[in-house]
Design an enzyme around this catalytic site. Structure first.
Site, PDB file in Angstrom:
ATOM      1  N   THR A 100       3.346 -11.528  21.742  1.00 41.27           N
ATOM      2  CA  THR A 100       4.007 -11.516  20.424  1.00 41.27           C
ATOM      3  C   THR A 100       2.996 -11.452  19.282  1.00 41.27           C
ATOM      4  O   THR A 100       3.146 -10.664  18.349  1.00 41.27           O
ATOM      5  CB  THR A 100       4.870 -12.799  20.278  1.00 41.27           C
ATOM      6  OG1 THR A 100       5.782 -12.841  21.380  1.00 41.27           O
ATOM      7  CG2 THR A 100       5.625 -12.797  18.963  1.00 41.27           C
ATOM      8  N   ARG A 150       7.946  -5.319  28.547  1.00 33.79           N
ATOM      9  CA  ARG A 150       7.262  -6.470  27.926  1.00 33.79           C
ATOM     10  C   ARG A 150       5.756  -6.411  28.200  1.00 33.79           C
ATOM     11  O   ARG A 150       4.943  -6.736  27.340  1.00 33.79           O
ATOM     12  CB  ARG A 150       7.813  -7.787  28.482  1.00 33.79           C
ATOM     13  CG  ARG A 150       9.246  -8.085  28.138  1.00 33.79           C
ATOM     14  CD  ARG A 150       9.445  -8.483  26.707  1.00 33.79           C
ATOM     15  NE  ARG A 150       8.839  -9.760  26.369  1.00 33.79           N
ATOM     16  CZ  ARG A 150       8.988 -10.344  25.181  1.00 33.79           C
ATOM     17  NH1 ARG A 150       9.705  -9.763  24.228  1.00 33.79           N
ATOM     18  NH2 ARG A 150       8.418 -11.482  24.928  1.00 33.79           N
ATOM     19  N   HIS A 157       9.753  -4.140  19.109  1.00 39.45           N
ATOM     20  CA  HIS A 157      10.543  -5.173  19.764  1.00 39.45           C
ATOM     21  C   HIS A 157      10.796  -4.702  21.190  1.00 39.45           C
ATOM     22  O   HIS A 157      11.010  -3.507  21.421  1.00 39.45           O
ATOM     23  CB  HIS A 157      11.894  -5.350  19.055  1.00 39.45           C
ATOM     24  CG  HIS A 157      12.883  -6.128  19.880  1.00 39.45           C
ATOM     25  ND1 HIS A 157      12.869  -7.503  19.929  1.00 39.45           N
ATOM     26  CD2 HIS A 157      13.859  -5.727  20.732  1.00 39.45           C
ATOM     27  CE1 HIS A 157      13.825  -7.914  20.761  1.00 39.45           C
ATOM     28  NE2 HIS A 157      14.434  -6.863  21.262  1.00 39.45           N
ATOM     29  N   ASN A 176       3.755  -6.386  14.671  1.00 37.92           N
ATOM     30  CA  ASN A 176       3.522  -6.174  16.107  1.00 37.92           C
ATOM     31  C   ASN A 176       4.216  -4.931  16.661  1.00 37.92           C
ATOM     32  O   ASN A 176       4.419  -4.807  17.861  1.00 37.92           O
ATOM     33  CB  ASN A 176       3.831  -7.446  16.905  1.00 37.92           C
ATOM     34  CG  ASN A 176       5.261  -7.899  16.783  1.00 37.92           C
ATOM     35  OD1 ASN A 176       6.090  -7.196  16.204  1.00 37.92           O
ATOM     36  ND2 ASN A 176       5.578  -9.061  17.331  1.00 37.92           N
ATOM     37  N   PHE A 231      10.054 -19.052  10.580  1.00 32.37           N
ATOM     38  CA  PHE A 231       9.753 -17.683  10.163  1.00 32.37           C
ATOM     39  C   PHE A 231      10.980 -16.765  10.158  1.00 32.37           C
ATOM     40  O   PHE A 231      10.863 -15.569   9.904  1.00 32.37           O
ATOM     41  CB  PHE A 231       8.650 -17.076  11.055  1.00 32.37           C
ATOM     42  CG  PHE A 231       8.955 -17.086  12.537  1.00 32.37           C
ATOM     43  CD1 PHE A 231       9.731 -16.096  13.106  1.00 32.37           C
ATOM     44  CD2 PHE A 231       8.458 -18.102  13.356  1.00 32.37           C
ATOM     45  CE1 PHE A 231      10.016 -16.091  14.458  1.00 32.37           C
ATOM     46  CE2 PHE A 231       8.738 -18.102  14.723  1.00 32.37           C
ATOM     47  CZ  PHE A 231       9.519 -17.095  15.275  1.00 32.37           C
ATOM     48  N   ARG A 246       0.897  -3.747  21.381  1.00 34.40           N
ATOM     49  CA  ARG A 246       0.577  -4.689  20.303  1.00 34.40           C
ATOM     50  C   ARG A 246      -0.933  -4.938  20.203  1.00 34.40           C
ATOM     51  O   ARG A 246      -1.465  -5.098  19.107  1.00 34.40           O
ATOM     52  CB  ARG A 246       1.359  -5.986  20.510  1.00 34.40           C
ATOM     53  CG  ARG A 246       2.861  -5.824  20.235  1.00 34.40           C
ATOM     54  CD  ARG A 246       3.666  -6.970  20.799  1.00 34.40           C
ATOM     55  NE  ARG A 246       5.040  -7.005  20.308  1.00 34.40           N
ATOM     56  CZ  ARG A 246       5.948  -7.875  20.705  1.00 34.40           C
ATOM     57  NH1 ARG A 246       5.640  -8.787  21.625  1.00 34.40           N
ATOM     58  NH2 ARG A 246       7.171  -7.857  20.200  1.00 34.40           N
ATOM     59  N   GLU A 286      21.565  -6.821  23.595  1.00 31.44           N
ATOM     60  CA  GLU A 286      20.935  -6.043  22.522  1.00 31.44           C
ATOM     61  C   GLU A 286      21.298  -4.558  22.598  1.00 31.44           C
ATOM     62  O   GLU A 286      21.549  -3.929  21.566  1.00 31.44           O
ATOM     63  CB  GLU A 286      19.415  -6.231  22.585  1.00 31.44           C
ATOM     64  CG  GLU A 286      18.996  -7.654  22.238  1.00 31.44           C
ATOM     65  CD  GLU A 286      17.514  -7.929  22.489  1.00 31.44           C
ATOM     66  OE1 GLU A 286      16.785  -7.006  22.887  1.00 31.44           O
ATOM     67  OE2 GLU A 286      17.089  -9.091  22.290  1.00 31.44           O
ATOM     68  N   TYR A 333      18.489 -11.183  16.046  1.00 30.62           N
ATOM     69  CA  TYR A 333      17.543 -12.298  16.187  1.00 30.62           C
ATOM     70  C   TYR A 333      18.245 -13.661  16.135  1.00 30.62           C
ATOM     71  O   TYR A 333      17.632 -14.654  15.758  1.00 30.62           O
ATOM     72  CB  TYR A 333      16.492 -12.210  15.076  1.00 30.62           C
ATOM     73  CG  TYR A 333      15.406 -11.175  15.345  1.00 30.62           C
ATOM     74  CD1 TYR A 333      14.649 -11.201  16.516  1.00 30.62           C
ATOM     75  CD2 TYR A 333      15.126 -10.183  14.412  1.00 30.62           C
ATOM     76  CE1 TYR A 333      13.655 -10.253  16.757  1.00 30.62           C
ATOM     77  CE2 TYR A 333      14.119  -9.235  14.646  1.00 30.62           C
ATOM     78  CZ  TYR A 333      13.388  -9.287  15.824  1.00 30.62           C
ATOM     79  OH  TYR A 333      12.391  -8.365  16.061  1.00 30.62           O
TER      80      TYR A 333
HETATM   81  P1  IDP Z   1       8.877 -11.218  20.997  1.00 27.50           P
HETATM   82  O1  IDP Z   1       9.120 -10.138  19.954  1.00 27.50           O
HETATM   83  O2  IDP Z   1       7.528 -11.075  21.634  1.00 27.50           O
HETATM   84  O3  IDP Z   1       9.993 -11.331  21.990  1.00 27.50           O
HETATM   85  P2  IDP Z   1       9.946 -13.610  19.749  1.00 27.50           P
HETATM   86  O4  IDP Z   1       9.474 -14.988  19.969  1.00 27.50           O
HETATM   87  O5  IDP Z   1      11.269 -13.194  20.321  1.00 27.50           O
HETATM   88  O6  IDP Z   1       8.793 -12.605  20.213  1.00 27.50           O
HETATM   89  O7  IDP Z   1       9.983 -13.386  18.173  1.00 27.50           O
HETATM   90  C1  IDP Z   1      10.606 -12.252  17.612  1.00 27.50           C
HETATM   91  C2  IDP Z   1       9.730 -11.699  16.512  1.00 27.50           C
HETATM   92  O8  IDP Z   1       9.557 -12.704  15.503  1.00 27.50           O
HETATM   93  C3  IDP Z   1       8.297 -11.353  16.916  1.00 27.50           C
HETATM   94  O9  IDP Z   1       8.180 -10.088  17.517  1.00 27.50           O
HETATM   95  C4  IDP Z   1       7.589 -11.414  15.598  1.00 27.50           C
HETATM   96  O10 IDP Z   1       7.873 -10.251  14.812  1.00 27.50           O
HETATM   97  C5  IDP Z   1       8.255 -12.620  14.949  1.00 27.50           C
HETATM   98  N1  IDP Z   1       7.539 -13.866  15.225  1.00 27.50           N
HETATM   99  C6  IDP Z   1       7.565 -14.585  16.380  1.00 27.50           C
HETATM  100  N2  IDP Z   1       6.783 -15.689  16.295  1.00 27.50           N
HETATM  101  C7  IDP Z   1       6.258 -15.656  15.034  1.00 27.50           C
HETATM  102  C8  IDP Z   1       5.388 -16.539  14.342  1.00 27.50           C
HETATM  103  O11 IDP Z   1       4.914 -17.566  14.861  1.00 27.50           O
HETATM  104  N3  IDP Z   1       5.061 -16.177  13.064  1.00 27.50           N
HETATM  105  C9  IDP Z   1       5.554 -15.053  12.470  1.00 27.50           C
HETATM  106  N4  IDP Z   1       6.404 -14.204  13.095  1.00 27.50           N
HETATM  107  C10 IDP Z   1       6.737 -14.497  14.366  1.00 27.50           C
HETATM  108 MG    MG Z   2      11.975 -11.912  21.789  1.00 31.93          MG
END
Ligand code: IDP
Ligand code: MG
Length: 172
Positions: free
Chosen positions: A100, A94, A128, A125, A59, A111, A139, A51
């Site tokens: 997300t 995706r 990944h 959620n 977060f 999700r 990755e 990450y």
């Molecule tokens: P993604 O998993 O849909 O690609 P990303 O923006 O890459 O989303 O964020 C990675 C992970 O971080 C998310 O799957 C979720 O677990 C967490 N996350 C993302 N945005 C938030 C937020 O606004 N609040 C809390 N956790 C978040």
């Molecule tokens: Mg992501």
């Protein structure tokens, strides 16, 4: 459309809630082929590297704890790492995963069907999925060595001698 491979992780909430079969079913039903799998107890180093692009987000510390299973019991602190292959696999995965925030995710996405935001505000959620082809390559090399993948498609750098730099992160 090009044949791609993409990384999927079934996160600790998905493992804890017994959603592995449902997730695999959704992905397979979308026409994706499973080409690699392993169970991983996620180290702090691996979580941070995975990450790394989010390290400045508020977060981020919570996210590292979440992916390491710190919010779930010790029997369920592993993730199931998967590589899927198919035409346009990255975008397709995706789409099957959904947005997300589980509250924004469309019905019938993984999700949207199985994710939740807890009363404490924690996003759970379930999975990944790599965001784009560049991320997918990075990755997959972080979580797998080439010999663990049925038909690796992303080239290995000679400097890494057949093992990705990322592989060192989980080998410890
Ligand atoms: P993604 O998993 O849909 O690609 P990303 O923006 O890459 O989303 O964020 C990675 C992970 O971080 C998310 O799957 C979720 O677990 C967490 N996350 C993302 N945005 C938030 C937020 O606004 N609040 C809390 N956790 C978040
Ligand atoms: Mg992501």
């Amino acid at each position: 459309m090009a044949i791609e491979q993409t990384l999927v992780l079934i996160k600790p909430d998905g493992m804890r809630r017994g959603l592995t079969g449902l997730v695999l079913d959704r992905l397979e039903s979308a026409g994706l082929q499973l080409v690699a799998t392993r169970m991983v107890k996620v180290s702090e180093e691996l979580a941070r590297e995975h990450y790394r692009d989010l390290k400045d987000k508020p977060f981020f510390p919570n996210l590292i704890e979440y992916i390491r299973g710190k919010f779930h019991d010790l029997k369920h602190n592993q993730v199931l790492a998967l590589v899927y292959e198919g035409e346009g696999a990255v975008a397709l995965t995706r789409k099957v995963a959904g947005a997300t925030n589980p509250e924004d995710a469309a019905p019938n996405t993984i999700r949207g069907s199985f994710g939740r935001v807890t009363t404490k505000g924690q996003f759970e959620n379930v999975i990944h999925a790599s965001g784009n082809v560049g991320d997918a390559e990075r990755e997959i090399k972080l979580w797998f060595t080439p010999d663990e993948i049925l038909q690796p498609i992303y080239p290995t750098t000679s400097a890494s001698n057949g093992k990705s730099a990322g592989a060192k992160a989980w080998a410890k």
